[in-house]
Structure formats: C-alpha cells, structure tokens
Design an enzyme around this catalytic site. Sequence first.
Site, PDB file in Angstrom:
ATOM      1  CG  PHE A 148      -0.516   0.617   3.041  1.00  0.00           C
ATOM      2  CD1 PHE A 148       0.210   1.867   2.663  1.00  0.00           C
ATOM      3  CD2 PHE A 148       0.284  -0.949   3.360  1.00  0.00           C
ATOM      4  CE1 PHE A 148       0.607   2.144   3.836  1.00  0.00           C
ATOM      5  CE2 PHE A 148       0.948  -0.042   4.498  1.00  0.00           C
ATOM      6  CZ  PHE A 148       1.332   1.185   5.140  1.00  0.00           C
ATOM      7  CE  LYS A 172      -3.318  -8.429  -4.239  1.00  0.00           C
ATOM      8  NZ  LYS A 172      -3.458  -7.267  -3.631  1.00  0.00           N
ATOM      9  CD  GLU A 175      -5.225  -5.925   0.388  1.00  0.00           C
ATOM     10  OE1 GLU A 175      -4.670  -6.109  -0.612  1.00  0.00           O
ATOM     11  OE2 GLU A 175      -5.830  -6.692   0.752  1.00  0.00           O
ATOM     12  CB  SER A 225       4.597  -7.346   6.243  1.00  0.00           C
ATOM     13  OG  SER A 225       3.565  -8.114   5.497  1.00  0.00           O
ATOM     14  CB  CYS A 280      10.156  -0.368   2.355  1.00  0.00           C
ATOM     15  SG  CYS A 280      11.344   0.139   1.246  1.00  0.00           S
ATOM     16  CD  GLU A 381       8.403  -3.054   8.142  1.00  0.00           C
ATOM     17  OE1 GLU A 381       7.727  -3.950   7.526  1.00  0.00           O
ATOM     18  OE2 GLU A 381       9.260  -1.994   7.568  1.00  0.00           O
TER      19      GLU A 381
HETATM   20  P1  NAD Z   1       1.756  -6.844   2.916  1.00  0.00           P
HETATM   21  O1  NAD Z   1       2.376  -7.835   2.519  1.00  0.00           O
HETATM   22  O2  NAD Z   1       0.616  -6.581   4.225  1.00  0.00           O
HETATM   23  O3  NAD Z   1       1.034  -6.791   1.233  1.00  0.00           O
HETATM   24  C1  NAD Z   1       1.412  -6.914   0.002  1.00  0.00           C
HETATM   25  C2  NAD Z   1       0.725  -7.575  -0.832  1.00  0.00           C
HETATM   26  O4  NAD Z   1       0.956  -8.863  -0.161  1.00  0.00           O
HETATM   27  C3  NAD Z   1      -0.145  -7.078  -1.076  1.00  0.00           C
HETATM   28  O5  NAD Z   1      -1.099  -6.763  -2.798  1.00  0.00           O
HETATM   29  C4  NAD Z   1      -1.633  -7.699   0.186  1.00  0.00           C
HETATM   30  O6  NAD Z   1      -2.433  -7.711  -0.502  1.00  0.00           O
HETATM   31  C5  NAD Z   1      -0.885  -9.307  -0.233  1.00  0.00           C
HETATM   32  N1  NAD Z   1      -1.349 -10.266   0.673  1.00  0.00           N
HETATM   33  C6  NAD Z   1      -1.059  -9.739   2.250  1.00  0.00           C
HETATM   34  N2  NAD Z   1      -1.030 -10.396   2.674  1.00  0.00           N
HETATM   35  C7  NAD Z   1      -0.603 -11.292   2.220  1.00  0.00           C
HETATM   36  C8  NAD Z   1      -1.600 -13.111   2.639  1.00  0.00           C
HETATM   37  N3  NAD Z   1      -1.118 -13.134   3.547  1.00  0.00           N
HETATM   38  N4  NAD Z   1      -0.987 -14.129   0.826  1.00  0.00           N
HETATM   39  C9  NAD Z   1      -0.784 -13.508   0.422  1.00  0.00           C
HETATM   40  N5  NAD Z   1      -0.642 -12.259  -0.397  1.00  0.00           N
HETATM   41  C10 NAD Z   1      -0.687 -11.608   0.698  1.00  0.00           C
HETATM   42  O7  NAD Z   1       2.106  -4.719   3.099  1.00  0.00           O
HETATM   43  P2  NAD Z   1       1.113  -3.950   3.238  1.00  0.00           P
HETATM   44  O8  NAD Z   1       0.668  -3.566   4.632  1.00  0.00           O
HETATM   45  O9  NAD Z   1       0.518  -3.295   1.961  1.00  0.00           O
HETATM   46  O10 NAD Z   1       3.641  -2.768   2.982  1.00  0.00           O
HETATM   47  C11 NAD Z   1       3.747  -2.084   4.174  1.00  0.00           C
HETATM   48  C12 NAD Z   1       4.474  -3.476   4.362  1.00  0.00           C
HETATM   49  O11 NAD Z   1       5.796  -3.039   3.361  1.00  0.00           O
HETATM   50  C13 NAD Z   1       6.060  -3.296   5.056  1.00  0.00           C
HETATM   51  O12 NAD Z   1       6.442  -4.083   5.539  1.00  0.00           O
HETATM   52  C14 NAD Z   1       7.504  -2.322   4.103  1.00  0.00           C
HETATM   53  O13 NAD Z   1       8.459  -2.573   4.996  1.00  0.00           O
HETATM   54  C15 NAD Z   1       7.045  -3.498   3.090  1.00  0.00           C
HETATM   55  N6  NAD Z   1       7.824  -2.601   2.072  1.00  0.00           N
HETATM   56  C16 NAD Z   1       9.006  -3.368   1.414  1.00  0.00           C
HETATM   57  C17 NAD Z   1       9.529  -2.488   0.523  1.00  0.00           C
HETATM   58  C18 NAD Z   1      11.598  -2.767   0.384  1.00  0.00           C
HETATM   59  O14 NAD Z   1      11.590  -2.605  -1.054  1.00  0.00           O
HETATM   60  N7  NAD Z   1      11.905  -3.638   0.895  1.00  0.00           N
HETATM   61  C19 NAD Z   1       9.083  -1.402  -0.259  1.00  0.00           C
HETATM   62  C20 NAD Z   1       7.782  -1.051  -0.038  1.00  0.00           C
HETATM   63  C21 NAD Z   1       7.075  -1.406   1.309  1.00  0.00           C
END
Ligand code: NAD
Length: 495
Positions: A148, A172, A175, A225, A280, A381
């Site tokens: 997000f 994808k 959401e 994450s 991040c 985090e």
């Molecule tokens: P998230 O892991 O909750 O979701 C990321 C994506 O995965 C979304 O599209 C979501 O629909 C999907 N998703 C969520 N749970 C899932 C599951 N159990 N199974 C399959 N797909 C699933 O992350 P978020 O809250 O949207 O974003 C924040 C996180 O992203 C933070 O931890 C941040 O550090 C990380 N991030 C990392 C970088 C990097 O380059 N390392 C960059 C941006 C964000």
Amino acid sequence: MNKIRNYINGKFSANSTEYLNVIDPSKGEPINQVVLSNNKDFKSTIESSLKAFHNWSQETPLKRSRVLFKYKNLIEKDIDNLAKLVSSEHGKTLEDSKGSITRGLEVVEFASGIPNLLKGEFSQNVGTNIDSWSIRQPLGICAGITPFNFPAMVPMWMYPISIACGNSFILKPSEKNPSCSARLAELFSEAGLPDGVLNILNGDKDVVNLLLESKDISSISFVGSTPVAKYIYEKAAKEGKRVQALGGAKNHLVVMPDANIDQAVDGIMGAAFGSAGERCMAVSVAVAVGNIADKLVENIHNKAQVLKVAPWTDSSAEMGPVISKEHKIKIENYISSGIEEGAQLLLDGRNFKIQGYENGNFIGPTLFDKVEKNMKIYKEEIFGPVLSVIRAKDYEEALNLVNNHAFGNGTSIYTSDGELSRHFTTNCKIGMVGVNVPIPVPMAFHSFGGWKDSLFGDHAMHGLEGVRFYTKLKTVTSRWPKSIKSGPEFIMPTN
Ligand code: NAD
C-alpha cells in the site's frame, strides 16, 4: 464512490460481484470500492496475458521502447491527477506523491533504453572457426504483487522493465489503494501498448494464491511485509517460478560525534516522519554515538514538536495519517510496549486529533530515547512515525547494532571522516547505504534491494538486476564449415 474493476485486455471489467471498501485515511470513510476477483476473472486475465505475450515478445525492442517513450510523456502530463489518486487513498502529502511517481517515471525512462540493455555478448573463435553469443529472452507472463505504501512507484519498479523485455505482466495492486494502478494501465494503452500486455487483477490474498499456483506464470515480483515476502518466496519457488520478494525494514541512521548535527537532524526528521514513517527506507532508529547524543535528541525533539500533521488537502502538511484504523492501533500498541519496557518517551503521538478529521488515522510524531536492543520497539518493524534513539559508546558498537539486526534494507552514516565512512560502507551488512544521505534509495539505473530479512531471492529490483530478472539467458555456439570431418567425437574438445 468509484467501483474499481480489473483492467483486462485493455478494458475495465469484473466477473466477481464482491467488493471491498477503499478507505480515505484522513477521514476514515470509504471513498471507493475495489473488486475482489474470482476464478473467472483470474482465468480471463491469464488467457489475455498469454495471447498478448505471443506478439509482444516478437516485437523489436526498438518498437517496444517507442511505446515506453510515449508512456513517459503521458505520465508527465497526468502527474497531478495521478498524485491526487495516490494521496486520496494513501494519505501522504501531494508533493510526496508526486515525488514517488517521478521515481517510478525514472524506471520508465530507464526501460526506454531497452534496445541497448538487451545487447548480448559475442565471442569470435571460442574454438577453431566456432563463434558463441549470449542473448536474453523474455520469460512469458510475469506477475507483481505490491504494497500500500507506494501505490505508483513500487508497481513501476516492476512492469515497465518486464514489459520492455518482451513479457506480459499481471499486476495485483494493494487492495488499500488500487486507483492509481488502474489509471497507469489505462495510460499505457493510450501510449500504444497492445491489449493484454499489462493486466491489472485486483483482490486480496486469495487472488495472490491463484497467481502463485498458476503454471502459466513464470515469475513473481513481490514487495510487502517480511512474513508475506517469505511465504511468497517459498511457495512460488516450490512452484518452479523465478521469485524476488522484498520485505520489511528497520533502517538505522548512525550519527558520529564529528557529524554536522544540523544536517543529521534534518536528515532524520524527513526520513523518520516523512510519509508518516510508512516507507521501507524510513529511518526508524537513530544511533547516537558518543557525546553527540544529548544535543541530537534535544534538536530532534524541538523539530518534531512543531511538525505539521494534516490531511493531504492542506498544502502546508508535512505528514499525513497512517493507512488504516488497524494499523494506527498496532502502532499505538508499540508505543505502549516501549513505555512498558523502559524506553524514555519524549514525544507521544497517541491521541492525536485534528478538528474536522476526528475519525482519521492520525498519529503525531513519536520520539523514544534510551531504547535498548532487546526491546520490541527496536527489534520489530513498526511502520509508523515512531523514532527510536539508541545510544552507542563508539563506532564499533554502532556498526554491530546495524549488522546484528534481522533486517538489512537501508542504513546511513553521518560523519565528516572519510576513512570511517569507507569502513562503514564496506563492512555493514545492508543492501543500500548512505553517507550523509538519509534515505539512500538507488536511482532507476541502479538497483533497489536489501539483505537479510528484507529480501528473499537473489535479484534486486530495476536497473540491470531488473533486466536480468525478467529475461532468461541463452548462449549459442555455432560453426559453418564447408565440410565436417565425418564421425562422432567422444572426447571433450580442447580447442
Ligand atoms: P503486506 O505484506 O500486508 O501486503 C503486500 C501485498 O501482499 C498486498 O498486495 C496484499 O494484498 C498481499 N498480501 C497480504 N497478505 C497476504 C497473504 N497472507 N498472502 C498473500 N498475499 C498477501 O504489506 P503492506 O502492509 O501492503 O505494505 C507494508 C510493508 O511493505 C512494510 O513491511 C514495508 O516495509 C514493506 N515494503 C517493503 C519495501 C522494500 O522495498 N523492501 C518497499 C515498500 C514496502
């Protein structure tokens, strides 16, 4: 309220009738709805992507590059609108949204150079009258799953390069803020991208699982994450796919006693509280080395108290809300745990209210001093506007903190000692490193990626790493003799 459907084969459509509310984080109210795709949506996405791949992969790189050039111009023209889409669903300030789209645009610019990037290697006479060359060919259908916090930039780390390499791509998006991706896909069609080369499939984890299990998909790019990154990496690799899965972070900024303190404080302020700490590459730990600590903490405290927290519609805002009610509660629980574990809370962002936005997900800047490495607020985090200051007696102790942490995304050192900074950049176990630069995000023509629990897989994103990830290597060995000596050879040739 807009209903955001999928973008399949150059059209908005959805078979599923199940929708999820998209919430405006400033008001805590639904502003749009996004479709949760079903099996039928998934199947039509795959069919469209497969069909598009056939022709697109055979277009010349030069023709593909011309579409990207047009796309770049259209994004530039639409940037104000795109930034509004990001801010309204994410909550970050408008200027920050524009900045993030520009970073994505730079990847489009980089990908426009694809004829040059795909040039292979050639060796004449690898054996007598035998030549050999290597080329890189597209993979097929590539998929990207994005978080997000950067609804435009992170998808743009992926699909422009993948598509430039001749693949079709299924995105994808998160959401929580899907509108900007939909508009970016529409603009790509306007630029001349054939239908089906970029498809957007909306939904949550159920649709992610369909992508991971599909035999038609060759690669998965994930950013999100760490627990989900690890899951995606393991599952997709088991299905035989190429995977790059970028996870969470806990970035340390080390301030040496000889640092320019004003620069360090300004660097920390922007990096800790910009985008409400939901980056991040945000700095969530400041490591104060030696006798600089008291002054550093005092100066951060003074600046953080007057930071302007407001909705994105207020042009003087320096920081907006966090993404959701659940996330706000999670961050507030971390603040409580920091107090319970004995860290010194100097500024408490809980119970932060803005008149007219009482239901918004606002948290004020939060500052902890004297944080210890066994505390939960240090180990995990938080992903919010919470800065932990940890005091280290010397450089070695600071370096050990950086190196012993589970995450390895970014780090930075503020110092006026060139030799020490060189030691730091050489010896820290982190993927992206800054010297007197608070957020060392690599430009599009370099590559973005962390180490340790911040990246699973062996390719970082964009730059040459991106081109390598989205192509497979083929090496041809060839000879054209007038007459070949008859009879098979049973030994390995030696010349
Ligand atoms: P998230 O892991 O909750 O979701 C990321 C994506 O995965 C979304 O599209 C979501 O629909 C999907 N998703 C969520 N749970 C899932 C599951 N159990 N199974 C399959 N797909 C699933 O992350 P978020 O809250 O949207 O974003 C924040 C996180 O992203 C933070 O931890 C941040 O550090 C990380 N991030 C990392 C970088 C990097 O380059 N390392 C960059 C941006 C964000």
